[in-house]
Each structure stands twice: as C-alpha cells, then as structure tokens.
Design a protein around this motif. Structure first.
Motif, short mmCIF file in Angstrom:
data_model
loop_
_atom_site.label_atom_id
_atom_site.label_comp_id
_atom_site.label_asym_id
_atom_site.label_seq_id
_atom_site.Cartn_x
_atom_site.Cartn_y
_atom_site.Cartn_z
N SER A 77 0.85 -1.19 0.00
CA SER A 77 0.00 0.00 0.00
C SER A 77 0.89 1.24 0.00
O SER A 77 1.87 1.32 0.76
N LYS A 110 -3.18 3.36 -1.67
CA LYS A 110 -3.49 2.64 -2.91
C LYS A 110 -2.51 1.49 -3.13
O LYS A 110 -1.39 1.49 -2.62
N ASP A 136 -1.32 2.67 -10.16
CA ASP A 136 -2.65 2.74 -10.78
C ASP A 136 -3.17 1.36 -11.19
O ASP A 136 -3.92 1.24 -12.16
N GLN A 147 -5.27 -2.24 -9.99
CA GLN A 147 -6.37 -2.60 -9.11
C GLN A 147 -6.40 -4.11 -8.90
O GLN A 147 -6.21 -4.88 -9.84
N SER A 169 -8.93 -0.49 -5.44
CA SER A 169 -7.71 0.31 -5.57
C SER A 169 -6.79 0.14 -4.38
O SER A 169 -5.61 0.46 -4.46
N SER A 170 -7.34 -0.34 -3.25
CA SER A 170 -6.51 -0.51 -2.06
C SER A 170 -6.52 -1.96 -1.59
O SER A 170 -7.54 -2.66 -1.73
#
Length: 790
Positions: free
Chosen positions: A31, A35, A55, A57, A102-103
């Motif tokens: 992380s 993100k 960027d 996911q 996203s995280s």
C-alpha cells in the motif's frame, strides 16, 4: 529508438525514458498513499532496477446473478470497490462480474465479508503475480518508467513491463551457512562468493589461515553479516535448507535481540513469513535452497543431507562427519573455534560447488523462464499450470472455476502395468512411447476448457472416457504441449541441458496437475481420459506386436518389453526394434485418422536392447513381479547391468545385499555358478569380514512417540537408544542407521556388536537367491561345512 548497450531510449518528451531489458528477482504488492502499488526488482545489464507499477487494481470475480446483493453487502461493510460487467463467463456458462479494488485493505475486507456469502473466483491470486501472468511475463521483461538514480540501483516510477522471452540474466551468488546451538543461539556465519570467503565468529581474535572476522557477541555478528552482504551485493543467496533453517534462525535471533536485518538493496529489512511454506523476502535479492532445487530438478539421493549429497556429487566429506554433529559443533565453539570456522566455511563451499557443478541456478532461471514462477519457488506444479493456463483461459472468455465445483469425485486409474512373464531371456527389446501423457493430451485435445466446449458441441467432439467430450478447436493445453515440445527440441539442439530438464519436468507434470484435487482445474474426466487412453494405447500396441509373431513379456505405463529369438544377433535385434517402431507409429497415425479424424502425435521409440534380461517372480510365488527387472546393455563397448526396482537400487537394503545381487546377476548372465557366489557371500558374512556392510538405513516417517502398535526395527532401535540416553533429538525425517544384533535391532553409533549373522543370511541373501529361476534350494553349503536349512 537509439540502442546504447542494450538500453532503448524513447524520445519526444523533455526527459528521455529508458527501456531496459531485465529479469525479475523479487515481487511485492504494498500500500502506498492508501493505494495498491506493485514493486518489482530487476537485474539488468546496467545494474539493478526497482520498478514501481502504479494505478493498478486488485480483482476477483462473482456471478452476475449475485451482483446486487454483493453490492449491498460490501457497501454495508464500507468497502470501496468498482463492480463491472466483463466479457467472461463461468464454466457452467453463467455470466460473471468483476470486483475491482484500488486498495489492498478494501480487497482483503471484501474477501472476508463475502466468504461464505457468495462464491468468489480467483480471489486467491496475488495481483503482483496476476500483473505478470496476464502479460505472459516469465522472468524476462522490457521495463520503462521515470528513472531516478538511487544509491546502488535505479528506481523507475510509473513503470510499465512487457514480456522479453529472450533475456537471460547473469546472476551473482553468495553461499550462506550458520552455526548455532540447539536453541538457535548463533556461533558463526560463513559466506562464500567465488574467491571471497569469510567467517564471522563470536570470540577473541586468533591467528588463522582463513579469513575470520571476530566479533564480541550475536548483535555484532548480525550487524557484521548485514554489512558484508551489502558489500558483496549478491543477486542470489544460496544454502542448504537455507530458507527453513538459516533464514528463519537469523530472523528469530534478530527479532529477539532487537536487530534489523537491513540486507535489502534499498536498505530495507529481510522479511520472513510462514504459512503453507516459509517465504523469505529480501528486496532486490533472491534466496534459493539447494535441497528444494535438486528435488525439483528430479535428483534422487538416499538422503538430501549435505554430507551425503556432497560425497555423491563432489566426492568430498564435511569436516565434521560424526553422528552427533551438534554436540561437536558446541564443543568446537567453546574449545576450538578455528576448527569450527573451517567447518562452517567448508559447508558454504560445498553448497557453492554443488550449485556450480550441477548448474542449479541455471535450472532455476530456466524454470522461471518457462512458468513465470518466482526464482525461489520450488515445487508449485499447480501454480505453474495456473500461471501458464489462466491468461489463455481469460482471452477465451472464461474465468477459472473453484475447487470441486463439478461435483465429480471418482478416482482415475493409474498408469498401465501389465502382468509380467518371469524368466531369463537372451534378447529383450524395450519400446517406449515418447512423453506418452503429453502426447495423449496433444493428440486427443484434452483440456479443461476443451471439456466444457466439447459439451456444447457434442456431435463434433472427440470422445474421452467417463463421458468426457473434448472440443476439436477450442482448447489451449494441446498448444502449450506443442510449444514445450518445440522448445525442448531447440534446447537439445543448442545444448541447454538445464532448460531441457526444466521443460521435461513441466511437461510430465501436466497430467499430475489435472489429476490433483488441489488444482482448480481438476476434473476426473480429464485425468481418466489421459490414463485410460494410455491403457488403450498400450494394450492395442501389444496386440499389434503379438500379431507380428513376437512375444510381449511385460508393459509398464509407456514401455513395452518384447522377447525376440535367442539366436538373433545384436544387429538383428536393432533391425527388429526399428521395424517395430516404424510399424507402430504408422499404424497409430492410420488408426487415429480413420477412427477419430485426428493427427497422431504418439511416437514410440526403440529404446533399449537387453541381452540377457531377467524378470523375477514375486517372492514366494510363481507370479511375475512388476517394476522389478535387470538387464544387460552395451555401454561404450562394455557390458553394463541396469537394475530397476531391485534391491541394488533400494535404500532399505544393506550394502552387502546390493553387492551380492550385483555379483549374483553377473554370474547368472555369464552362466557361472550362482551357488558358489551365494556360498562366498555367506562365508563373508559369517566370518565377520563385511560387518561394516550390514547396516540398515531408514527414515522415521513420524515422531518416535507416534509409533505405538506396529513398531518396525529401525524405530525399536531408535527408541531404545533414546531411552538409554545414547542419542536425543530423533524425530520425523531422521535417518536411522541400525543393525540386527542377537538381542534385536540396535542403533549404529560407533561400533557393531554381537551381530546376528543368521538374520542377514536369511533376510538379505537367501530372498535374493530364491528369485532366480530353476534353483536347487538344497545346494547351498553354509561356509562349506553343513547344508543350510532353506
């Protein structure tokens, strides 16, 4: 683009972006500012690169019919996610949706929230692996990004990776070995990297002819170790059980002493985590274990202890060879530190030399280039299959199923084994199907997706077994086999031995993976359509051979043993073998075209001419044995005996039994007296001349106290020696060396006393003698004095 020493530069922006060819050393998902961020360390010709991919996911899939209730459930759990329709479906043809995160925290929260609520698909795949998998990246990459020069490496931000199948790295190694007490308290650490050889030893400085760095305590030892590793800057740390022992002990001692093992290339600490297997993460470096690598490369040893492997491979011994090594190591640390330092360094050197001589690092690189698995990941056939198959499946519009969703749970038969016709033969030819199971997969289009597609087009499908039907066009595994086949042929032409071996192992694992209930693609219709087709091929081949007037005396999985006339010369046998090979291959091509309209990739080879050949009976029976035989071949102009499944190749028989069997078979084949050989060995035993060859060796399959009812001899010996305080620490996996005395089994420690010679004659000599054909059981004289009661 300009090319400068292998680096491409993209123009058209204010700053040139370099495009580097490299090889992935390690991978992480972390992380960063809330993100997901992927981090890949690469070895390039220009040095080491730390590449950040942003960027991205995380993703997993759910059934579309569950989308609304999943959405409500995740919103209640305060998960941030994106739910999207995708052009993918389940094997049951149901549409699916993708959940994107996203995280990492939201991803893990969603998995926990939905567990037991709705089925999730592919949620177990780490995104650091998925990113590479979906781009067909297998070790080698082209990487680009925004470069920042750091101390000792280049950092690439906003990096992008693309597959580079031709790049082969030149990696540097460092062999590491620790010495410690039984409680893990450190004494010393040895390091070998080419000509650089060092031991870090706790104690007062002493003069020595080897390079010893003396330190005052464990904390100083750990700090010095970190400094030396950073200074030597290896790509790969190697050792013997280095992950599960050395790294674990170092990590535990560092934590206990409050020391951070900052040996990553960016100054970060080594991380050790345990689960199904121990994972060691050192940013920018790889840890590869010698034992795991040799096992994965299908080496076979009686034991994988360093002392045994070094003796077998290098012809060298460890410097402490006695039974209780730990006791001697502790003694040397307190009384003779220079000897301990030499022992420690020699262990490092032995590992280094084994890696070099057997090209083990080359094997690990070749395996990664084929499968995409991490360099240090050994085993992992299921993971390798998933890596290769899943991206192809996605491009065909399917997600992977979960374990056992088909609900089928019947067992597939094993390989075909024919009843043997025991006896002594003058000429036997062996015909082997080349990679039988992979060639069946390729010929009959056996494939997980092909099975699903075959059910959608029944009239045009290829019939398998147990109601399996396979699509003629919609499949991936046959092409994968074809690619591996071509790659192996190319590696053979180019002399890349380790690459050949890696390809062979992967090809041969495909059936095992499809037959493994731990694989998400397991379906017994797949595995049985391979093995049962193998049975059919072997039985049909036998009928064809016998139809030509030859006798088939045995068959095993992919091998057929054919008896030819005693009067046939070696040249006659070669000609017959080649003729049979050509006939069988041609008939299979015709048969498959006629019956199924399929091209045959089955290929039988004339492999071996045995002259003579002996197939024994099962002990005490007239029935022929299976997977046990011995034959003579000609190797470099000299006769050579080849044993399969006999006592001479089994670790649970004594050395004298193995030597006796070799001599007995040689006498049998040379038409000499087998009685004289037997009496000679009985005499050697009873006279005490071969006492050192009467030791049994067998491993403990479970802890000593777990043996309660049936207690085999090696366990009895170990229990008694432990009770008497002669040894301690014996447990599951320990190899027990023992002998049979007149009072029963005894652990072999330093001496053999009161040996029960009658036991050895009855259990190690006579059973082997009795397997011979047409023997006179009353012909043996015990040491030439009296008839031995058979």
């Amino acid at each position: 683009m300009d090319i400068i020493t292998g680096v491409y530069f993209r123009r058209g922006s204010q700053l040139a972006q370099a495009v580097y060819p490299g090889f992935i050393l390690s991978r992480q998902q972390t992380s960063y500012k809330g993100k997901l961020r992927l981090c890949y360390w690469l070895k390039t010709q220009q040095g080491v690169i730390k590449a950040f991919v942003e960027d991205e996911q995380c993703v997993f899939f759910i059934m579309q019919k569950h989308s609304e209730k999943v959405k409500q459930k995740l919103e209640q759990a305060s998960c941030r996610f994106r739910l999207a329709d995708v052009a993918l479906k389940h094997f049951d043809q149901s549409k699916v949706c993708a959940l994107y995160f996203s995280s990492l925290s939201d991803f893990y929260n969603a998995k926990e929230t939905l567990t037991g609520y709705v089925p999730m698909y592919e949620e177990d795949i780490r995104h650091a692996d998925r990113y590479l998998m979906e781009r067909y990246i297998k070790g080698g990459v082209w990487v680009t990004g925004q470069p920042v020069q750091c101390s000792g490496y280049i950092e690439l931000r906003r990096a992008k990776l693309k597959t580079n199948p031709v790049f082969v790295p030149d990696l540097t190694m460092l062999s590491l070995d620790i010495e410690c007490s039984g409680d893990g308290v450190l004494f010393s650490v040895g390091l070998v990297s080419g000509d650089r050889k060092t031991v870090i030893m706790i104690g007062e400085p002493q003069l020595s002819d080897i390079n010893i760095v003396w330190v005052e305590d464990e904390i100083a030892l750990l700090h010095t170790l970190c400094n030396l590793i950073v200074q030597l800057d290896p790509d790969v740390l190697i050792g013997w059980n280095v992950i599960d022992f050395d790294c674990v002990v170092l990590h535990e001692r560092a934590q206990a002493l409050g020391v951070s093992l900052n040996i990553g290339r960016d100054g970060e600490a080594m991380q050790v985590s345990s689960g199904n297997f121990t994972r060691v993460l050192i940013p920018g470096r790889v840890v590869i274990d010698g034992i795991d690598t040799m096992k994965n490369a299908t080496y076979h040893f009686e034991t994988f202890k360093l002392s045994f492997v070094a003796k077998e491979v290098l012809g060298r011994d460890k410097l402490i060879a006695q039974d209780n090594q730990l006791e001697e190591i502790i003694r040397q640390f307190h009384e003779d530190k220079l000897s301990l330092a030499k022992y420690n360094l020699e262990d490092c050197q032995l590992v280094w030399d084994i890696f070099e001589q057997q090209s083990l690092l080359d094997f690990a690189i070749a395996r990664t280039r084929l499968t995409g698995l991490e360099l240090e990941r050994m085993g992992g056939s299921v993971a390798a299959f998933t890596n290769l198959y899943l991206p192809l499946l996605h491009r065909s519009g399917y997600i992977a199923p979960n374990l056992g969703e088909h609900g089928l749970n019947f067992d597939s038969p094993g390989g075909y084994v024919m009843d043997s016709k025991p006896g002594l033969y003058k000429n036997v030819l062996v015909l082997d199907f080349k990679s039988l199971y992979p060639s069946i997969i390729r010929t009959f289009c056996i494939d997980p997706m092909g099975l699903i597609e075959g059910e959608q087009d029944v009239l045009n499908a290829i019939p398998g077994f147990n109601k399996g039907l396979f699509s003629r066009e919609q499949h991936h595994l046959p092409q994968l086999v074809a690619q591996l086949w071509a790659a192996r042929h190319k590696a053979k032409l180019e002399g890349e031995q380790m690459l050949q071996q890696a390809i062979k192992i992967i090809m041969n694992s495909l059936y095992g993976v499809l037959g493994s209930k731990g694989c998400r693609f397991y379906d017994p219709r797949l595995s049985s359509s391979i093995t049962m087709r193998g049975h059919e091929i072997m039985q049909t081949t036998r009928r064809w051979i016998e139809g030509m007037g030859y006798e088939v005396i045995y068959g095993d999985t992919d091998s057929t043993f054919v008896k030819v006339a005693d009067a046939a010369s070696a040249k006659d046998c070669q000609d017959i073998g080649k003729s049979l090979m050509a006939m069988i291959n041609e008939r299979w091509a015709d048969e498959l075209e006629k019956q199924y309209q399929l091209s045959s990739f089955l290929e039988i080879e004339f492999e071996t001419h045995y002259s003579p050949f002996f197939m024994p009976t099962i002990r005490g029976q007239e029935t022929g044995s299976k997977k046990r035989y011995v034959g003579q071949i000609e190797s470099k102009g000299q006769p050579e005996l080849v044993f399969k499944g006999m006592e001479t190749v089994r670790s649970d028989w004594t050395s004298v039994a193995k030597e006796y069997q070799q001599a007995l078979i040689r006498a049998l084949f040379d038409d000499k007296s087998v009685v004289e050989i037997t009496e000679h060995y009985i005499g050697l035993i009873t006279s005490g001349q071969v006492d050192d060859k009467l030791i049994y060796k067998k491993r403990l399959g479970k802890p000593l106290d777990a043996y309660v009812k049936n207690i085999p001899p090696h366990v009895r010996a170990a229990k008694e020696a432990t009770r008497l305080g002669l040894v301690n620490g014996l447990g599951k996996g320990s190899q027990i060396a023992y002998y049979i005395s007149q009072s029963g089994p005894q652990l072999y420690i330093k001496a053999l006393t009161q040996l029960d010679y009658t036991h050895y004659i009855e259990k190690q000599i006579l059973p082997i003698y009795r397997m011979l054909p047409n023997i006179d059981e009353n012909a043996i004289n015990l040491a030439g004095q009296r008839s031995f009661d058979l």
